[in-house]
Design a protein around this motif. Structure first.
Motif, PDB file in Angstrom:
ATOM      1  N   ALA A  27       0.899  -1.095   0.063  1.00 27.19           N
ATOM      2  CA  ALA A  27       0.161  -0.098  -0.029  1.00 27.19           C
ATOM      3  C   ALA A  27       0.857   1.166   0.164  1.00 27.19           C
ATOM      4  CB  ALA A  27      -0.887  -0.154   1.130  1.00 27.19           C
ATOM      5  N   ALA A  28       2.022   1.078   0.429  1.00 26.18           N
ATOM      6  CA  ALA A  28       3.117   2.351   0.264  1.00 26.18           C
ATOM      7  C   ALA A  28       2.832   2.801  -1.135  1.00 26.18           C
ATOM      8  CB  ALA A  28       4.245   1.733   0.584  1.00 26.18           C
ATOM      9  N   ALA A  31      -0.511   4.465  -1.650  1.00 26.93           N
ATOM     10  CA  ALA A  31      -0.883   5.414  -0.737  1.00 26.93           C
ATOM     11  C   ALA A  31      -0.327   6.819  -1.304  1.00 26.93           C
ATOM     12  CB  ALA A  31      -0.400   5.103   0.733  1.00 26.93           C
ATOM     13  N   SER A  34       2.082   9.755  -6.010  1.00 29.53           N
ATOM     14  CA  SER A  34       2.378  10.985  -6.951  1.00 29.53           C
ATOM     15  C   SER A  34       3.994  10.900  -7.502  1.00 29.53           C
ATOM     16  CB  SER A  34       1.886  12.272  -6.266  1.00 29.53           C
ATOM     17  OG  SER A  34       2.641  12.474  -5.008  1.00 29.53           O
ATOM     18  N   ARG A  35       4.647  10.665  -6.268  1.00 32.39           N
ATOM     19  CA  ARG A  35       6.182  11.214  -6.786  1.00 32.39           C
ATOM     20  C   ARG A  35       7.224  10.052  -6.259  1.00 32.39           C
ATOM     21  NH1 ARG A  35       7.398  14.725 -10.728  1.00 32.39           N
ATOM     22  NH2 ARG A  35       5.498  15.356 -11.123  1.00 32.39           N
ATOM     23  N   ASP A 254     -11.956  -0.438  -0.298  1.00 30.90           N
ATOM     24  CA  ASP A 254     -10.777   0.337  -0.763  1.00 30.90           C
ATOM     25  C   ASP A 254      -9.528  -0.585  -0.522  1.00 30.90           C
ATOM     26  OD1 ASP A 254      -8.271   2.057   0.144  1.00 30.90           O
ATOM     27  OD2 ASP A 254      -9.626   3.527   0.236  1.00 30.90           O
ATOM     28  N   GLU A 256      -6.286  -0.194  -0.081  1.00 28.29           N
ATOM     29  CA  GLU A 256      -5.330   0.056   0.750  1.00 28.29           C
ATOM     30  C   GLU A 256      -5.650  -0.188   2.164  1.00 28.29           C
ATOM     31  OE1 GLU A 256      -3.921   4.149   1.260  1.00 28.29           O
ATOM     32  OE2 GLU A 256      -3.180   3.615   3.408  1.00 28.29           O
ATOM     33  N   LEU A 257      -7.000  -0.404   2.544  1.00 25.49           N
ATOM     34  CA  LEU A 257      -7.462  -1.061   3.386  1.00 25.49           C
ATOM     35  C   LEU A 257      -7.612  -2.346   3.652  1.00 25.49           C
ATOM     36  CD1 LEU A 257     -10.627   1.477   4.072  1.00 25.49           C
ATOM     37  CD2 LEU A 257      -8.497   1.802   5.122  1.00 25.49           C
ATOM     38  N   ALA A 259      -5.238  -4.180   2.065  1.00 21.27           N
ATOM     39  CA  ALA A 259      -3.879  -4.382   2.332  1.00 21.27           C
ATOM     40  C   ALA A 259      -3.410  -4.508   3.671  1.00 21.27           C
ATOM     41  CB  ALA A 259      -2.799  -3.146   1.475  1.00 21.27           C
TER      42      ALA A 259
END
Lengths: 486, 1046
Positions: A27-28, A31, A34-35, A254, A256-257, A259
């Motif tokens: 999830a990193a 999460a 963007s960059r 979701d 991420e949740l 994960a």
């Protein structure tokens, strides 16, 4: 958005992109999309190395008494020269000849000193690089550079880069494992295995070779949880999942949740897999003996039995077998003679530490070869710098030891074995062993080489931070040491 | 690419004929070190008409003709000159090259003088077009845009203030919807977390929900902004930006004493709504302002927040590394640009020339680098606050007094040592016994002299503790001459070398020893409207400082500065939405993101400046918008497709709690939060494994009392070399560099620390213990209370049912667990002496607390100030009562994995740090059991030994019977040791336990004597209902509903 470039031929490399499917680190990415730029990576030829075992000799072992044989130094032992002892500090100094006798071994005819009894049998597996150099005379910054390429804090360690580049093979174990000497960790401790500006999932995880392997893998005896059975723990995880379900459903599943939820299940299974990795009950007693489990070791109050390092070595093999990418074992801990930092006497220092690692490393190499793992496991041995050809005498310090050697970043010997390393002696220091002279390479080149052997191009493996695409090999020119790559 | 910097590159000495010379590695450093000063790209004019900027230039040559002939060193002028073959001219003029360097050049020419990168010397220069650079969006002046009109009726109806107009007009443009307002309870939690970093209590939620007033949202915003918790939250955001930590980092990682005042200053500044321009001016130049205050001096601690290597490899280089560190923090943190990239060469992408970097650096050039602290009246860096004649007198008196005391103490020790030494041939002196009171003879002058003479000899005969004691006193005696704090207030402040700053020169490739063109203070051209505007007006501040920093501070905080306000309002936005309008908060340059809503960013910046830089007003503007209150739980397929990253803010993003909010909310939910503010800070408990990784485990660390450990996270001591695992696992910002934004990762170690970590477990248990409802009579009430405290709501019927089942099931399981007494090693075997001294005895071993006490035991070794617990005589847990002289002890025992040894004492008596008595040792390494007699100051005697298999976690029944001179040990009903002549008088003593390397588990411990039988209980921890309830609390702490802000 992240940009991926990848080498389609290399299935391993594809794993990088499947990090998303890898729960340990998933999830990193999702999460913070963007960059976190992952720009991969690839060398021109297929890599053989899939894992690294980095045997880090903290304190800086004396190359002049182990591998870098200098007859001229022997001949001139006792003579005075003017010598750079620390950065731009020239001093009248006394040459100190090798404290051990040397002979040549095997078909490669490589030199090794009498400090080692068992390792010499493997000289034909080793590429001994005698012409490395680094920047710093001080342990703290030299260790940082050995690990991260920079003498400053805050940069990711080699193990972090490798995991960032290749991804993890086993979610149930950390990808970058660090074991340290029971006498203590290296100077600066955790700063040596952190992930700097990269997410913490890449940082090294301390792994103990007995008892509880990982921090918080089990509750402490002080906790109300202590003694809970596996079934009770599983029941809690299932309860957690059940109680999460309503929230998850309300939020439309979701990823991420989801994960995060999986992390709890993984945490649970990790207890088993870590314990299993430590369980040497499955090993043949002859294997243990090969790693020096039965040896008594040196008779010195600061010495440890070879079984201590032996145990770490065999666990390193077991971790690599189970898909851990990067295992780093620090040998030598604390300060001075507890480590390889031989200010107080180099002969004494080697007689403490060489027996501690001699059988274990020989055993590790034999074992890796026997199990076929050596083909894909790169073994690296070395410290943060080499040592001086002169004694400690000749400064303000009246108590300076005439048998000790000071730090020397200008000449550093390290060796590599396995995974496509071309055995043989590489590079030379000057006639006194004071400075890398022939085929000299900065430690950055070694980093580039290790990445290369893993199939990673040090120029392409980058991570964006602070306005820059950062590289392990920094902004300075670096190149692969082609002469040790088969 | 550059940055990082910069190894001392010296000439290597390849003396092998076949060795190929590498330009970058071998040649360039020589040219840089020795030639470029006069012939390099920055040299003006080029001496002798020679500009060495590439091979072409060398082949063409200067006034004297071509400098080299390819492949032929003997015909090359360059080589002749460096060899000193021309009498009238040698190069370099003053400092001839070493033979090695000449040799490198010779072979380089021989081998064809390869000069990679074409014909130019360096890609360090690029054509930086400043006037075009000024057109970049971030460098254009902020112009206040008019809020647009939202045409779409649905969106228009949502608008609450001007912020919304910008966002909704954009959504309208793209034809996207906006999420409806978030459910009130979740919205309130979001507000609490965002503004205070702690979730509300259930009562606060209820009060809010029942509040009928129309302006309750605004009232709540004002209430929270006025709360001291606000500064703790937003101060922490700032501390990330300025990379705050309280230690130096690197090998020694010593504390920077009193630097915590800076942290407290920041918190207070936010709480007071100090105007942001003033906030910046005080940090950058608080000492140069017209009205300097204690606070403005403390603020300048800003310059000493970074890492500092007390043993740098190259001092000169380290000095500039230090300036670089500050400059990058100013540049990224305050200005939002990465000008640090221009240290070694022109910025690759942004319009900053290398000169701009050094011109900016020259504003800081007068600043003294950090040094080891000395507290005295002259020191401006470690500085007496509120300096006055009275304080100075007070300080001097106090110091004299203390110095005299110390001196006396030292003399006393010397004299006594001397006399002990003279009286015993072996010199086995110990400071443990009381020094004699009559010192008349020994304090005589010759006696003292003799003492010093014999010093080292005597020292060797001292015990480790005594040697340390002496060492510490001697050290303090020495130190007090230059440094003494007394009961006074000190701060770490900026200081300069004087009214004139040293020269600043451009460093080629960032290498200090390769200085080039001299520069003067100048603001980066591209951030100024014209070249003239880049010239500062500088007035020296008396004799103490140059005034340069004040000029810099005024420029940065000027209302017309292009980025200062933009950067800060963007940080504020990020603190409320998870992302900034510019998603790279530290980089507004070409490599950064562009603003998603440029007009909104400018409008906010304009409002901010016009509103007198009030931060709280800016919060209000954002928080009162409809955008802030959008639901995070909103699905719209089109929006997902068009804008998956939610750049346009069509909903609120789900955010994981950061380390501090998570920890502080757990404290609040469990009722344990200690709201004490300020001060040096507390030390969280570190598990044995976390400590052991340091070269001196525990050095520079302490263990704070539990109440202190329950303080807010912002007050935790930040040690660069030892970040607390709980923090770093949850993505605490590494204080090595300025951190604009934290990561938000999801990793297994987070699950592990929430399930098993010391902090989470301690809180879950404390929470379970504090539940008011009675489990026996009101089970439902119990679950409800947990739900309210953690999730701020009532459980649903099915949740209630589920949790009740869970509790009953787990309580039954706990009940069924064997009653086990566990005693385990709680600190690493080797630990720093200072840390060890600060630990209370009971922190040495894990185990029961009631009815037992911990005995410190013998710690030895002392190698490099690291103490090691003696395996035989280390810490022990002693049972208070009964104390038996004769009797029988019985228990079942097993050793944990990794446990090396468990020892049991009977008839144990405390004598200083020794225990006297009998000790039965189960040794898992040797697989044997031994009986030891422990005697004072004598070798411990092994009375008997027998082999004994001790696999981990396998129970052994143990019985020990001791009566007069007889002693028997049974293992699994086999008598393994039987002695009839234990020559120890049968005094009554404690039963005790020692353990090495892990833990020992005991069951059914009973002590019997003279017909009396004592079953040893296990204390409160074992109540199964309580444990089950704690397990429920810990489960709820792990739920996504708690871990995320919706």
């Amino acid at each position: 958005m992240r940009t991926h470039a990848m080498n389609q031929q290399r299935p391993d490399r594809r794993a990088v992109l499947q990090l998303g499917a890898s729960l340990f680190s998933l999830a990193a990415l999702s999460a913070s999309p963007s960059r976190e730029s992952i720009r991969v990576l690839t060398t021109s030829r297929p890599a053989r190395a899939k894992n690294v075992i980095f045997l880090s000799m903290f304190g800086g072992p004396s190359q002049l008494d182990l591998f870098d044989f200098k007859p001229e130094l022997q001949r001139r032992s006792g003579q005075s020269i003017v010598h750079e002892r620390r950065t731009r500090q020239m001093r009248e100094s006394v040459l100190l000849g090798p404290t051990h006798t040397f002979r040549q071994y095997g078909e490669t005819g490589q030199w090794c000193s009498s400090a080692f009894q068992h390792l010499p049998k493997h000289m034909d597996k080793l590429a001994v690089v005698k012409s490395l150099h680094t920047d710093s005379f001080a342990h703290g910054s030299a260790l940082l550079q050995l690990n991260s390429g920079q003498i400053f804090q805050g940069h990711p360690a080699l193990g972090a880069w490798v995991n960032y580049g290749l991804g993890t093979k086993n979610d149930e174990l950390p990808g970058f494992v660090v074991m340290h000497d029971p006498r203590g960790g290296p100077i600066s401790g955790p700063a040596n295995w952190n992930s700097g500006y990269m997410p913490s999932k890449y940082q090294g995880t301390l792994f103990r070779s007995t008892g509880q392997a990982l921090l918080d893998l089990e509750p402490s005896p002080r906790s109300f949880r202590y003694g809970m059975t596996q079934a009770m723990q599983r029941d809690q995880i299932e309860a957690l999942v059940a109680l999460n379900a309503r929230h998850l459903e309300r939020r439309g599943g979701d990823p991420e949740l989801a994960a995060r939820e999986s992390c709890y299940r993984l945490a649970h299974s990790m207890q088993r897999s870590a314990r299993e990795a430590l369980d040497l009950g499955q090993e043949d007693p002859r294997t243990l003996e090969m790693y020096g489990f039965e040896d008594s070791g040196a008779d010195h109050p600061l010495a440890l039995k070879p079984a201590v390092f032996g145990r770490q070595c065999i666990i390193a093999r077991r971790l690599v077998e189970r898909g851990v990418r990067f295992v780093q074992i620090y040998h030598g801990g604390g300060h001075q003679q507890q480590s390889w930092d031989a200010h107080q006497g180099v002969h004494e220092n080697l007689s403490i530490h060489c027996p501690e690692i001699d059988r274990p490393i020989a055993g590790l190499l034999t074992d890796l070869e026997r199990t076929g793992l050596l083909d894909e496991t790169l073994v690296v041995w070395g410290g943060e710098f080499g040592r001086q050809p002169v004694t400690q005498l000749g400064g303000d310090d009246q108590s300076a030891n005439p048998n000790g050697r000071d730090h020397n970043p200008k000449a550093l010997t390290m060796w590599l074995a396995g995974a496509g390393v071309l055995p043989g002696s590489y590079g030379e220091t000057d006639e006194l062993g004071a400075e890398a002279a022939v085929d000299a390479h900065h430690i950055r080149d070694l980093h580039a080489t290790i990445l290369h052997m893993l199939g990673l191009d040090h120029n392409k493996l980058r991570y964006r931070h602070g306005g820059l695409d950062r590289k392990l090999t920094t902004v300075h020119p670096a190149g692969v040491i082609e002469g040790i790559c088969s | 690419m550059a940055c990082g910097l910069a190894a001392a590159v010296g000439a290597r000495s390849p003396d092998h004929a076949e060795d190929l010379v590498s330009f970058e590695r071998d040649v360039r450093p020589i040219l840089e070190d020795s030639c470029f000063e006069c012939h390099g790209p920055d040299a003006e004019p080029f001496r002798g008409g020679l500009m060495m900027d590439g091979l072409g230039a060398l082949l063409t040559g200067g006034d004297r003709g071509p400098s080299l002939v390819l492949g032929d060193p003997e015909k090359s002028l360059l080589i002749e000159l460096v060899r000193g073959e021309h009498e009238e001219l040698a190069m370099p003029p003053d400092d001839p090259l070493s033979e090695v360097a000449v040799d490198v050049l010779v072979r380089w020419v021989e081998q064809g003088a390869e000069w990679p990168g074409g014909s130019t010397v360096t890609p360090d220069r690029r054509d930086v077009d400043i006037s075009r650079g000024r057109e970049w969006w971030a460098f254009r002046p902020v112009e206040r845009p008019t809020p647009p009109v939202v045409k779409d009726r649905v969106l228009a109806s949502l608008v609450c203030n001007d912020v919304d107009r910008f966002v909704y007009a954009r959504l309208d443009q793209e034809g996207l919807p906006a999420a409806p307002r978030e459910e009130e309870r979740r919205l309130l939690r979001r507000l609490y977390i965002d503004l205070t970093g702690v979730q509300p209590s259930f009562r606060e939620v209820q009060d809010y929900l029942t509040d009928q007033r129309a302006d309750k949202w605004t009232r709540k915003i004002d209430e929270l902004l006025a709360s001291p918790r606000y500064g703790e939250r937003w101060g922490r955001h700032w501390l990330d930006v300025v990379r705050f930590a309280q230690t130096n980092g690197y090998e020694r990682d010593h504390e920077k004493p009193y630097l915590w005042r800076y942290r407290d200053y920041v918190i207070e500044a936010f709480n007071q709504d100090m105007p942001y321009d003033q906030f910046l001016q005080e940090q950058l130049a608080g000492d140069e302002l017209d009205n300097t205050t204690n606070d403005s001096l403390i603020a300048t601690g800003f310059y000493h927040l970074g890492s500092w290597d007390s043993e740098p490899n190259d001092r000169e280089q380290a000095l500039f590394d230090g300036y670089d560190d500050v400059l990058r923090t100013v540049s990224e943190g305050l200005l939002g640009v990465t000008i640090g990239c221009a240290r070694c060469h022109d910025h690759r992408t942004d319009p900053f020339r290398q000169e701009d970097y050094y011109s900016l650096l020259s504003f800081l050039r007068g600043v003294e680098p950090y040094r080891n602290p000395e507290f005295n009246l002259e020191s401006k860096m470690h500085r007496l606050l509120g300096d006055s004649a009275f304080l100075r007198r007070f300080w001097e008196e106090q110091r004299q007094k203390r110095a005299t005391e110390l001196e006396q103490e030292r003399e006393r020790l010397y004299s006594w040592l001397m006399s002990s030494y003279l009286s015993t041939e072996s010199g086995a002196a110990s400071l443990g016994s009381t020094p004699p009171s009559d010192l008349s003879e020994a304090t005589s002058a010759p006696g003292r002299e003799k003492a010093r003479e014999l010093d080292s000899l005597m020292r060797r005969s001292l015990s480790i503790e005594d040697r340390l004691e002496l060492f510490l006193i001697e050290n303090e005696c020495e130190k007090i001459k230059t440094s003494f704090t007394g009961d006074l207030n000190w701060g770490i402040c900026v200081s300069e070398v004087g009214a004139e700053a040293p020269l600043t020169q451009v460093h080629r490739r960032g290498i200090t020893r390769s200085p080039g063109k001299q520069v003067e203070p100048q603001f980066p051209l591209v951030m100024c409207t014209s070249d003239e505007a880049a010239l500062p007006v500088i007035t020296p501040r008396g004799i103490e400082s140059t005034g340069r920093r004040l000029a810099l501070a005024r420029w940065i905080s000027s209302p017309t500065h292009p980025t200062t306000a933009r950067v800060f309002v963007n940080r504020l936005w990020q603190g409320h939405f998870g992302h900034g309008l510019v998603r790279t908060p530290n980089d507004f340059g070409v490599n950064g993101s562009k603003p998603s809503h440029p007009e909104l960013l400018d409008w906010l910046a304009a409002e901010f400046v016009e509103g007198g830089w009030s931060v709280k007003a800016l919060h209000r503007m954002i928080l009162e918008s409809a955008v802030y209150r959008e639901s995070s739980n909103f699905q719209d397929p089109r929006a997902e497709r068009v804008d998956p990253e939610n750049l346009l803010l069509w909903k609120h993003d789900l955010r994981r709690l950061d380390a501090e909010s998570l920890r502080d909310s757990m404290l609040k939910a469990s009722g344990e939060l200690n709201s004490k503010t300020g001060g040096r800070g507390f030390f969280p408990a570190l598990e044995r494994e976390a400590l052991a990784g340091a070269s001196r485990p525990g050095m520079g660390w302490e263990l704070s009392p539990e109440a202190e450990r329950n303080r807010r996270s912002v007050y935790a001591f930040v040690k660069r070399g030892l970040l607390v695992p709980f923090w770093s696992i949850f993505d605490f910002a590494d204080p090595a560099t300025s951190q604009g934004k934290r990561n938000a990762t999801t990793v297994v170690s987070q699950a592990l620390t929430l399930l098993n970590g010391e902090f989470a477990n301690r809180l879950a248990f404390a929470m379970a213990s504090s539940i008011r409802a009675e489990w026996q009579t009101d089970r439902e009430g119990t679950v409800r209370e947990v739900y309210r405290d953690v999730l701020l709501r009532e459980p649903t019927e099915s949740e209630l049912e589920f949790c009740l089942d869970f509790l009953v099931r787990q309580a039954a399981s706990f009940e069924a667990l064997p009653l086990v007494l566990t005693i385990g090693q709680a600190v690493p075997r080797r630990v720093d002496n200072g840390y060890l001294r600060g630990l209370p005895d009971k922190a040495l071993l894990d185990g029961p607390e009631e009815g037992w006490h911990c005995h410190r035991g013998v710690w030895g070794n002392g190698y490099n100030m690291t103490m090691e617990a003696d395996a035989e005589r280390g810490p022990a847990l002693l049972l208070d009562t009964p104390r038996l002289a004769n009797g029988r002890v019985q228990f079942a025992m097993n050793l944990s994995e990794g446990c090396e040894r468990a020892s049991f004492l009977v008839r144990a008596e405390e004598a200083g740090n020794e225990l006297l008595g009998l000790q039965i040792e189960f040794d898992a390494v040797q697989q044997e059991v031994r009986l030891l007699q422990l005697k004072a100051h004598e070798e411990t005697m092994i009375l008997a030994r027998a082999s004994c298999e001790l696999p981990a976690l396998v129970d052994r029944e143990v019985g020990v019977e001791f009566y007069l001179n007889e002693l028997r040990v049974w293992v699994d009903h086999q008598c393994v040791i039987a002695l009839d002549d234990v020559a120890l008088s049968e005094v009554a003593g404690h039963f005790g336990v020692r353990v090495v390397g892990g833990a020992v588990h005991l069951r059914g411990l009973t002590l019997q004597s003279a017909g009396e039988r004592h079953d040893i209980g296990l204390g409160a921890v074992v109540n199964p209902e309580l444990r089950a309830l704690a397990l429920l609390c810990s489960t709820l702490f792990s739920l996504n509903e708690f871990l995320y802000v919706e």
